[in-house]
Write a protein that holds these residues in place. Structure first.
Motif, PDB file in Angstrom:
ATOM      1  N   ASN A 194       0.806  -1.223   0.000  1.00 17.47           N
ATOM      2  CA  ASN A 194       0.000   0.000   0.000  1.00 17.47           C
ATOM      3  C   ASN A 194       0.841   1.276   0.000  1.00 17.47           C
ATOM      4  O   ASN A 194       0.301   2.381   0.058  1.00 17.47           O
ATOM      5  CB  ASN A 194      -0.958   0.013   1.195  1.00 17.47           C
ATOM      6  N   GLY A 195       2.177   1.127  -0.049  1.00 17.88           N
ATOM      7  CA  GLY A 195       3.069   2.281  -0.128  1.00 17.88           C
ATOM      8  C   GLY A 195       3.660   2.724   1.195  1.00 17.88           C
ATOM      9  O   GLY A 195       4.603   3.515   1.222  1.00 17.88           O
ATOM     10  N   ILE A 196       3.123   2.245   2.305  1.00 15.55           N
ATOM     11  CA  ILE A 196       3.650   2.611   3.621  1.00 15.55           C
ATOM     12  C   ILE A 196       4.958   1.860   3.879  1.00 15.55           C
ATOM     13  O   ILE A 196       5.091   0.685   3.544  1.00 15.55           O
ATOM     14  CB  ILE A 196       2.621   2.291   4.719  1.00 15.55           C
ATOM     15  N   SER A 197       5.923   2.535   4.489  1.00 19.60           N
ATOM     16  CA  SER A 197       7.212   1.911   4.783  1.00 19.60           C
ATOM     17  C   SER A 197       7.641   2.225   6.212  1.00 19.60           C
ATOM     18  O   SER A 197       7.314   3.277   6.760  1.00 19.60           O
ATOM     19  CB  SER A 197       8.293   2.382   3.805  1.00 19.60           C
ATOM     20  N   LEU A 198       8.364   1.302   6.792  1.00 22.00           N
ATOM     21  CA  LEU A 198       8.998   1.458   8.100  1.00 22.00           C
ATOM     22  C   LEU A 198      10.489   1.241   7.905  1.00 22.00           C
ATOM     23  O   LEU A 198      10.896   0.278   7.241  1.00 22.00           O
ATOM     24  CB  LEU A 198       8.444   0.446   9.103  1.00 22.00           C
ATOM     25  N   SER A 199      11.310   2.115   8.478  1.00 18.93           N
ATOM     26  CA  SER A 199      12.748   1.993   8.251  1.00 18.93           C
ATOM     27  C   SER A 199      13.540   2.476   9.455  1.00 18.93           C
ATOM     28  O   SER A 199      13.034   3.219  10.298  1.00 18.93           O
ATOM     29  CB  SER A 199      13.172   2.784   7.006  1.00 18.93           C
ATOM     30  N   ALA A 200      14.778   2.018   9.509  1.00 22.32           N
ATOM     31  CA  ALA A 200      15.730   2.459  10.524  1.00 22.32           C
ATOM     32  C   ALA A 200      17.038   2.806   9.829  1.00 22.32           C
ATOM     33  O   ALA A 200      17.439   2.145   8.872  1.00 22.32           O
ATOM     34  CB  ALA A 200      15.966   1.367  11.568  1.00 22.32           C
ATOM     35  N   ASN A 201      17.687   3.865  10.297  1.00 19.43           N
ATOM     36  CA  ASN A 201      18.959   4.274   9.695  1.00 19.43           C
ATOM     37  C   ASN A 201      19.979   4.593  10.782  1.00 19.43           C
ATOM     38  O   ASN A 201      19.617   4.912  11.920  1.00 19.43           O
ATOM     39  CB  ASN A 201      18.771   5.495   8.797  1.00 19.43           C
ATOM     40  N   TYR A 202      21.235   4.490  10.407  1.00 11.86           N
ATOM     41  CA  TYR A 202      22.325   4.889  11.300  1.00 11.86           C
ATOM     42  C   TYR A 202      23.287   5.745  10.509  1.00 11.86           C
ATOM     43  O   TYR A 202      23.820   5.321   9.475  1.00 11.86           O
ATOM     44  CB  TYR A 202      23.052   3.673  11.863  1.00 11.86           C
ATOM     45  N   ASP A 203      23.506   6.977  10.975  1.00 13.63           N
ATOM     46  CA  ASP A 203      24.426   7.918  10.324  1.00 13.63           C
ATOM     47  C   ASP A 203      25.702   8.018  11.148  1.00 13.63           C
ATOM     48  O   ASP A 203      25.658   8.361  12.335  1.00 13.63           O
ATOM     49  CB  ASP A 203      23.792   9.302  10.203  1.00 13.63           C
ATOM     50  N   TYR A 204      26.819   7.733  10.502  1.00 15.41           N
ATOM     51  CA  TYR A 204      28.138   7.736  11.155  1.00 15.41           C
ATOM     52  C   TYR A 204      28.939   8.895  10.587  1.00 15.41           C
ATOM     53  O   TYR A 204      29.449   8.836   9.471  1.00 15.41           O
ATOM     54  CB  TYR A 204      28.837   6.403  10.890  1.00 15.41           C
ATOM     55  N   GLY A 205      28.987   9.990  11.347  1.00 18.89           N
ATOM     56  CA  GLY A 205      29.679  11.170  10.861  1.00 18.89           C
ATOM     57  C   GLY A 205      31.192  11.008  10.838  1.00 18.89           C
ATOM     58  O   GLY A 205      31.781  10.475  11.777  1.00 18.89           O
ATOM     59  N   LEU A 206      31.796  11.475   9.773  1.00 22.84           N
ATOM     60  CA  LEU A 206      33.254  11.425   9.621  1.00 22.84           C
ATOM     61  C   LEU A 206      33.896  12.800   9.746  1.00 22.84           C
ATOM     62  O   LEU A 206      35.114  12.899   9.922  1.00 22.84           O
ATOM     63  CB  LEU A 206      33.625  10.818   8.260  1.00 22.84           C
ATOM     64  N   ALA A 207      33.100  13.852   9.671  1.00 20.44           N
ATOM     65  CA  ALA A 207      33.629  15.219   9.714  1.00 20.44           C
ATOM     66  C   ALA A 207      33.752  15.704  11.154  1.00 20.44           C
ATOM     67  O   ALA A 207      32.925  15.391  12.007  1.00 20.44           O
ATOM     68  CB  ALA A 207      32.730  16.158   8.927  1.00 20.44           C
ATOM     69  N   ASP A 208      34.787  16.487  11.410  1.00 22.06           N
ATOM     70  CA  ASP A 208      34.925  17.197  12.678  1.00 22.06           C
ATOM     71  C   ASP A 208      34.066  18.451  12.580  1.00 22.06           C
ATOM     72  O   ASP A 208      34.352  19.347  11.790  1.00 22.06           O
ATOM     73  CB  ASP A 208      36.392  17.544  12.931  1.00 22.06           C
ATOM     74  N   ILE A 209      32.997  18.536  13.373  1.00 24.47           N
ATOM     75  CA  ILE A 209      32.057  19.645  13.241  1.00 24.47           C
ATOM     76  C   ILE A 209      32.337  20.788  14.213  1.00 24.47           C
ATOM     77  O   ILE A 209      31.611  21.797  14.203  1.00 24.47           O
ATOM     78  CB  ILE A 209      30.611  19.152  13.447  1.00 24.47           C
TER      79      ILE A 209
END
Length: 231
Positions: A194-209
């Motif tokens: 029906n087009g609905i989605s469930l998701s999980a993500n992990y962002d691993y930053g490499l930059a010194d902010i």
């Protein structure tokens, strides 16, 4: 006659299969939003550690496109508002002298562009997908906050009080927070018919902010849980 009928059936079958392939291989577009659990790592003189015991709860929201490369693989770029940062709690207990309970937080807002290469596995109810790729993000807002309570012992008057300090932080080469963040991101989820989605993500930053004058580096870490809909 029989040969003509078989030819017609074969032609219809080929047309149906071709239509189905075009349908499953067509680009789709969608919206997605959810909750972020953000933290940072601080490294100095070669050592690295999670900064504090807690995470900052924020949110993300945006749009994405799913562009098929083949029956199983697709590329999924997106454009999102993404909240990052950290939150820590500090306690100084000096017995009868004084006690301090403080909380420090850094709230960061980014416009983020992730690009995932996904593997798609079909199921009766839809499809599973997982993959990874790079991301780049531009900071648009940064705010620091410190709040705390202090209680003095009898020898110091026995008084108590609280204080809160909140400040917008400058972003850019001359600011406290650098403009650009980048790194690698992973994505896993399920999309229903029906087009609905469930998701999980992990962002691993490499930059010194973090802009500072000492040998200290700050990098973002973000776990996200999202609900989406594809058109």
């Amino acid at each position: 006659m029989k040969k003509s009928l078989l030819t017609l059936v074969a032609a219809v079958s080929c047309f149906t299969a071709s239509a189905q392939f075009r349908n499953t291989s067509s680009p789709t577009f969608g919206i997605k939003g959810g909750v972020n659990f953000a933290s940072v790592t601080i490294s100095q003189n070669g050592s690295s550690s999670d900064y504090g015991s807690g995470t900052l709860t924020s949110f993300s929201a945006g749009v994405f496109a799913d562009l098929p490369l083949s029956e199983k693989f697709s590329v999924q770029p997106g454009l999102f508002y993404s909240g990052k940062g950290y939150k820590i709690k500090v306690n100084f207990d000096m017995g009868s002298a004084f006690n301090i309970n403080a909380e420090e937080s850094l709230k960061l807002a980014y416009i983020q562009l992730p690009v995932h290469l996904l593997y798609n596995a079909d199921a009766n109810f839809g499809r599973f997908f997982f993959g990874a790729g790079p991301f780049a993000a531009a900071a648009i807002k940064a705010k620091g906050k410190i709040s705390g309570d202090i209680s003095l012992g009898e020898e110091y008057g026995g008084e108590s009080g609280s204080n809160t300090s909140e400040q917008d932080l400058e972003i850019g080469s001359n600011g406290v927070i650098k403009r650009l963040d980048y790194g690698v991101t992973g994505l896993i989820g399920v999309r229903f018919n029906n087009g609905i989605s469930l998701s999980a993500n992990y962002d691993y930053g490499l930059a010194d902010i973090y802009n500072n004058s000492v040998s200290q580096k700050m990098k973002t870490r973000t776990i996200g849980l999202s609900l989406g809909y594809s058109f």
